[in-house]
Design an enzyme around this catalytic site. Structure first.
Site, PDB file in Angstrom:
ATOM      1  N   GLN A  37       0.796  -1.223   0.000  1.00  0.00           N
ATOM      2  CA  GLN A  37       0.000   0.000   0.000  1.00  0.00           C
ATOM      3  C   GLN A  37       0.832   1.278   0.000  1.00  0.00           C
ATOM      4  O   GLN A  37       0.326   2.331  -0.383  1.00  0.00           O
ATOM      5  CB  GLN A  37      -0.949  -0.006   1.198  1.00  0.00           C
ATOM      6  CG  GLN A  37      -1.941  -1.162   1.130  1.00  0.00           C
ATOM      7  CD  GLN A  37      -2.882  -1.187   2.316  1.00  0.00           C
ATOM      8  OE1 GLN A  37      -2.647  -1.893   3.274  1.00  0.00           O
ATOM      9  NE2 GLN A  37      -3.936  -0.412   2.259  1.00  0.00           N
ATOM     10  N   HIS A  57      -2.227  -5.718 -12.424  1.00  0.00           N
ATOM     11  CA  HIS A  57      -1.700  -5.492 -13.779  1.00  0.00           C
ATOM     12  C   HIS A  57      -2.536  -6.248 -14.810  1.00  0.00           C
ATOM     13  O   HIS A  57      -2.865  -5.720 -15.863  1.00  0.00           O
ATOM     14  CB  HIS A  57      -0.231  -5.932 -13.873  1.00  0.00           C
ATOM     15  CG  HIS A  57       0.702  -5.028 -13.130  1.00  0.00           C
ATOM     16  ND1 HIS A  57       1.955  -5.422 -12.697  1.00  0.00           N
ATOM     17  CD2 HIS A  57       0.578  -3.738 -12.741  1.00  0.00           C
ATOM     18  CE1 HIS A  57       2.542  -4.422 -12.066  1.00  0.00           C
ATOM     19  NE2 HIS A  57       1.726  -3.389 -12.086  1.00  0.00           N
ATOM     20  N   ASP A  70       2.031   0.340  -7.921  1.00  0.00           N
ATOM     21  CA  ASP A  70       3.332   0.463  -8.592  1.00  0.00           C
ATOM     22  C   ASP A  70       4.191   1.570  -7.978  1.00  0.00           C
ATOM     23  O   ASP A  70       5.403   1.411  -7.832  1.00  0.00           O
ATOM     24  CB  ASP A  70       3.152   0.765 -10.089  1.00  0.00           C
ATOM     25  CG  ASP A  70       2.618  -0.430 -10.871  1.00  0.00           C
ATOM     26  OD1 ASP A  70       2.329  -1.478 -10.246  1.00  0.00           O
ATOM     27  OD2 ASP A  70       2.487  -0.310 -12.103  1.00  0.00           O
ATOM     28  N   ARG A  95       4.078   0.142  12.922  1.00  0.00           N
ATOM     29  CA  ARG A  95       3.757  -1.187  12.404  1.00  0.00           C
ATOM     30  C   ARG A  95       3.781  -1.122  10.876  1.00  0.00           C
ATOM     31  O   ARG A  95       2.981  -0.399  10.265  1.00  0.00           O
ATOM     32  CB  ARG A  95       2.357  -1.624  12.893  1.00  0.00           C
ATOM     33  CG  ARG A  95       1.918  -2.922  12.273  1.00  0.00           C
ATOM     34  CD  ARG A  95       0.557  -3.412  12.762  1.00  0.00           C
ATOM     35  NE  ARG A  95       0.257  -4.620  12.015  1.00  0.00           N
ATOM     36  CZ  ARG A  95      -0.841  -4.835  11.299  1.00  0.00           C
ATOM     37  NH1 ARG A  95      -1.807  -3.929  11.252  1.00  0.00           N
ATOM     38  NH2 ARG A  95      -1.000  -5.949  10.624  1.00  0.00           N
ATOM     39  N   HIS A 140       1.416  -9.301   4.831  1.00  0.00           N
ATOM     40  CA  HIS A 140       0.238  -8.445   4.701  1.00  0.00           C
ATOM     41  C   HIS A 140      -0.258  -8.570   3.259  1.00  0.00           C
ATOM     42  O   HIS A 140      -0.242  -7.619   2.490  1.00  0.00           O
ATOM     43  CB  HIS A 140       0.571  -7.001   5.091  1.00  0.00           C
ATOM     44  CG  HIS A 140      -0.610  -6.179   5.514  1.00  0.00           C
ATOM     45  ND1 HIS A 140      -0.675  -5.502   6.707  1.00  0.00           N
ATOM     46  CD2 HIS A 140      -1.797  -5.945   4.892  1.00  0.00           C
ATOM     47  CE1 HIS A 140      -1.833  -4.858   6.793  1.00  0.00           C
ATOM     48  NE2 HIS A 140      -2.536  -5.119   5.699  1.00  0.00           N
ATOM     49  N   ASN A 184      -1.472 -10.779   8.761  1.00  0.00           N
ATOM     50  CA  ASN A 184      -2.473  -9.752   8.956  1.00  0.00           C
ATOM     51  C   ASN A 184      -3.800 -10.176   8.343  1.00  0.00           C
ATOM     52  O   ASN A 184      -3.865 -10.464   7.146  1.00  0.00           O
ATOM     53  CB  ASN A 184      -2.052  -8.441   8.289  1.00  0.00           C
ATOM     54  CG  ASN A 184      -3.126  -7.373   8.446  1.00  0.00           C
ATOM     55  OD1 ASN A 184      -3.322  -6.853   9.533  1.00  0.00           O
ATOM     56  ND2 ASN A 184      -3.857  -7.093   7.366  1.00  0.00           N
ATOM     57  N   GLU A 185      -4.838 -10.194   9.149  1.00  0.00           N
ATOM     58  CA  GLU A 185      -6.207 -10.427   8.686  1.00  0.00           C
ATOM     59  C   GLU A 185      -6.329 -11.596   7.716  1.00  0.00           C
ATOM     60  O   GLU A 185      -6.755 -11.424   6.573  1.00  0.00           O
ATOM     61  CB  GLU A 185      -6.773  -9.160   8.019  1.00  0.00           C
ATOM     62  CG  GLU A 185      -6.838  -7.974   8.944  1.00  0.00           C
ATOM     63  CD  GLU A 185      -7.622  -6.802   8.334  1.00  0.00           C
ATOM     64  OE1 GLU A 185      -8.067  -6.904   7.185  1.00  0.00           O
ATOM     65  OE2 GLU A 185      -7.769  -5.789   9.034  1.00  0.00           O
ATOM     66  N   ASN A 327      -7.477  -6.185  14.755  1.00  0.00           N
ATOM     67  CA  ASN A 327      -7.898  -5.076  13.909  1.00  0.00           C
ATOM     68  C   ASN A 327      -9.405  -4.946  14.056  1.00  0.00           C
ATOM     69  O   ASN A 327     -10.140  -5.926  13.896  1.00  0.00           O
ATOM     70  CB  ASN A 327      -7.571  -5.338  12.426  1.00  0.00           C
ATOM     71  CG  ASN A 327      -6.083  -5.288  12.146  1.00  0.00           C
ATOM     72  OD1 ASN A 327      -5.279  -5.037  13.044  1.00  0.00           O
ATOM     73  ND2 ASN A 327      -5.714  -5.531  10.904  1.00  0.00           N
ATOM     74  N   TYR A 329     -12.808  -2.237  13.250  1.00  0.00           N
ATOM     75  CA  TYR A 329     -13.282  -1.003  12.619  1.00  0.00           C
ATOM     76  C   TYR A 329     -14.726  -0.650  12.947  1.00  0.00           C
ATOM     77  O   TYR A 329     -15.053   0.493  13.168  1.00  0.00           O
ATOM     78  CB  TYR A 329     -13.128  -1.081  11.091  1.00  0.00           C
ATOM     79  CG  TYR A 329     -11.690  -0.955  10.638  1.00  0.00           C
ATOM     80  CD1 TYR A 329     -11.148   0.285  10.311  1.00  0.00           C
ATOM     81  CD2 TYR A 329     -10.865  -2.065  10.546  1.00  0.00           C
ATOM     82  CE1 TYR A 329      -9.832   0.414   9.898  1.00  0.00           C
ATOM     83  CE2 TYR A 329      -9.536  -1.947  10.141  1.00  0.00           C
ATOM     84  CZ  TYR A 329      -9.027  -0.699   9.820  1.00  0.00           C
ATOM     85  OH  TYR A 329      -7.720  -0.570   9.429  1.00  0.00           O
ATOM     86  N   GLU A 384      -4.949  -2.288  14.332  1.00  0.00           N
ATOM     87  CA  GLU A 384      -5.591  -1.382  13.363  1.00  0.00           C
ATOM     88  C   GLU A 384      -6.928  -0.912  13.897  1.00  0.00           C
ATOM     89  O   GLU A 384      -7.646  -1.666  14.556  1.00  0.00           O
ATOM     90  CB  GLU A 384      -5.852  -2.046  11.997  1.00  0.00           C
ATOM     91  CG  GLU A 384      -4.623  -2.226  11.151  1.00  0.00           C
ATOM     92  CD  GLU A 384      -4.929  -2.835   9.774  1.00  0.00           C
ATOM     93  OE1 GLU A 384      -6.038  -2.610   9.243  1.00  0.00           O
ATOM     94  OE2 GLU A 384      -4.053  -3.535   9.257  1.00  0.00           O
TER      95      GLU A 384
END
Ligand code: NAG
Ligand code: NAG
Ligand code: NAG
Ligand code: NAG
Length: 478
Positions: A37, A57, A70, A95, A140, A184-185, A327, A329, A384
């Site tokens: 990311q 892509h 990219d 992190r 991740h 992660n997740e 995590n 939300y 998170e």
């Protein structure tokens, strides 16, 4: 440290300092990011292709408006700026994740890419020089594409590759990294083996591919934990955990069916990962085992779609974490009912969620208590929590969200006695939010993706967090 006149004025209004609004000694504050990311430089200096590079892509239509990772924030070249941004908000920890294919372009240890090792050494050293501890996620979501050509996570042998990769990380970085998160997740990334267009690699094998992936990654996690125990813990003295995404689930109605659906939903989404690692008995939750076995048999299959652990696997997985990464939300509403394709994990669960996106700080407190009750004995690290909007520097919605969730977190600690080690909010700066691309903004810092230098600018929330992270207290706002 950032000084923001307006925010300082707000803080001065409510100056009461009570233990109730103070975080415990040693509580760790910071931000979280992920390699795909923020790094960019997707094929620079020997980096291999990942499944996210490959998917976006080959299939830009699975993403947003052709967006991909990219270049994104260009943190591969701008990590020193990132560290200064963390320092300005008084972060104790950062992190971030390591891109497997930047270190091992083929996924295997036949090629160890020295520029990749150098990059993470530079980042880690820059953090430590600025008084910030690294918290490192090993995975991740960006599997080397070379391993996807072997089937990816549904192939049980990928666990062997992950163990070798982890060994390279401990050997190269473990002298300075004391916080490790294996995955992660997993609940999100295994959907890439169930359906198309939500997560790489977009393989449509619902109710089979996702269970095979879960089985492999759990075995990989347990083995990496035992590897650390046996060969690294005595000299490196760090902590190894895993991060699960657990949302708060409320019943859609007060019917017995919907109340039971809440628990089933949570066992299929969360218990399937947590029970083998954190429960006293180990292994998959009984309700998951029984329902998938029964459905597989009813479908006329000679085996369950959910593989079975050996006794040895149950034993090395049980207790294979030093902390529980969470995590969280928002809150969803669950109802009883068979939805989703035949077969699928959702249909197996006999539960589904009917609405989403509800911000509900009390839900965080509830989940922290749920984890503590269900899996006693593990401290929790909130890895998170964050808020998306469409942009702008005056992000009062984000300040309100973070402050309210931190307040609920503090109640869990100070009132309920839940042990929480730290909080790394999502996220330091706007970035490539997977299939949402650059359309959603979640950063304390705005990033101008049109500028050559990917210019970062602090938002109101950066000033707000800099105060809280430094004082370890919540402001008493009037
Ligand atoms: C290991 O780390 C813990 C804190 O995580 C600390 O209390 C302990 O003294 C350390 N032990 C060694 C041998 O460094
Ligand atoms: C369920 O009952 C509780 C307590 O009576 C109530 O507060 C809640 O609103 C009800 N939930 C629904 C979805 O009806
Ligand atoms: C920021 O937004 C809030 C509420 O939306 C508003 O009251 C305030 O005046 C704005 N501040 C600035 C500096 O624009
Ligand atoms: C980008 O950053 C470089 C190095 O800091 C600087 O020399 C240059 O002026 C910047 N370019 C723009 C367009 O801001």
């Amino acid at each position: 440290m950032l000084v923001h006149v307006l925010f300082a004025a707000v803080l001065a209004v409510g100056s009461a300092q009570t233990p109730a609004n103070t975080f415990p000694d040693g509580f760790l504050f910071g931000c979280a990011t992920a390699a795909y990311q923020v790094e960019g430089a997707w094929n620079e200096d020997g980096k291999g292709e990942s499944i996210w590079d490959h998917m976006l892509h080959e299939h830009p239509e699975y993403g947003n408006n052709g967006d991909n990772g990219d270049v994104t924030c260009d943190s591969y070249h701008k990590y020193k700026e990132d560290v200064q941004m963390l320092k300005a908000i008084n972060a104790d920890v950062y992190r971030f994740s390591i891109s497997w294919s930047r270190i091992l372009p083929t996924g295997d240890i036949d090629v160890i890419n020295q520029p990749g090792i150098d990059y993470y050494n530079n980042l880690i050293n820059e953090l430590l020089d600025n008084g910030i501890q690294p918290v490192v996620t090993m995975y991740h979501w960006d599997l080397p594409q070379a391993l996807q050509y072997l089937g990816g996570w549904p192939n049980g042998l990928i666990a062997d590759y992950f163990v070798e990769y982890a060994r390279v990380l401990f050997d190269n970085f473990g002298d300075r990294v004391k916080w490790w998160i294996t995955f992660n997740e997993p609940g999100v990334f295994v959907s890439g083996y169930a359906e198309v267009g939500t997560a790489a690699p977009s393989q449509p094998a619902p109710g089979i591919g996702d269970y095979l992936a879960i089985h492999t990654l759990l075995r990989a996690h347990g083995r990496v934990y035992r590897l650390y125990d046996q060969q690294y813990r005595a000299t490196q003295n760090g902590s190894v955990g895993i991060t699960l995404n657990i949302q708060n689930i409320e019943p859609a109605s007060n019917s017995t069916e919907d109340l039971e659906a809440v628990d089933r939903y949570m066992q299929f989404e969360d218990g399937i990962f947590a029970h083998p690692i954190f429960s006293e008995d180990g292994d998959y939750p009984a309700v998951v085992r029984q329902r998938v076995d029964a459905n597989s048999e009813a479908e006329g299959r000679p085996r369950s779609r959910l593989p079975t652990f050996t006794q040895e696997e149950i034993e090395y997985l049980r207790g294979s974490a030093d902390f529980f990464g969470l995590n969280h939300y928002r809150t969803y509403y669950a109802a009883a009912g068979e939805t989703g394709p035949v077969p699928s994990k959702r249909r197996d669960s006999g539960a589904y969620t009917i609405s989403s996106n509800e911000n509900n700080p009390a839900g965080l407190r509830k989940i922290l208590n749920w984890i503590t009750a269900e899996y006693p004995g593990y401290p929790i690290f909130v890895t998170e929590n964050g808020y998306g909007d469409s942009g702008g520097l005056n992000d009062t919605g984000r300040v309100e969200y973070l402050t309210n969730y931190l307040s609920a977190l503090l109640e869990a600690i100070n009132t309920d006695g839940v042990e929480v080690l730290g909080y790394t909010m999502w996220t330091l700066m706007d970035n490539m939010e997977w299939t949402s691309g650059f359309s959603i903004k979640m950063g304390l810092y705005e990033v101008d993706f049109d500028s050559v230098n990917k210019t970062r600018t602090p938002r109101l929330s950066a000033y707000a967090m800099s105060e809280i992270f430094e004082s370890k207290q919540l402001p008493v706002l009037n």
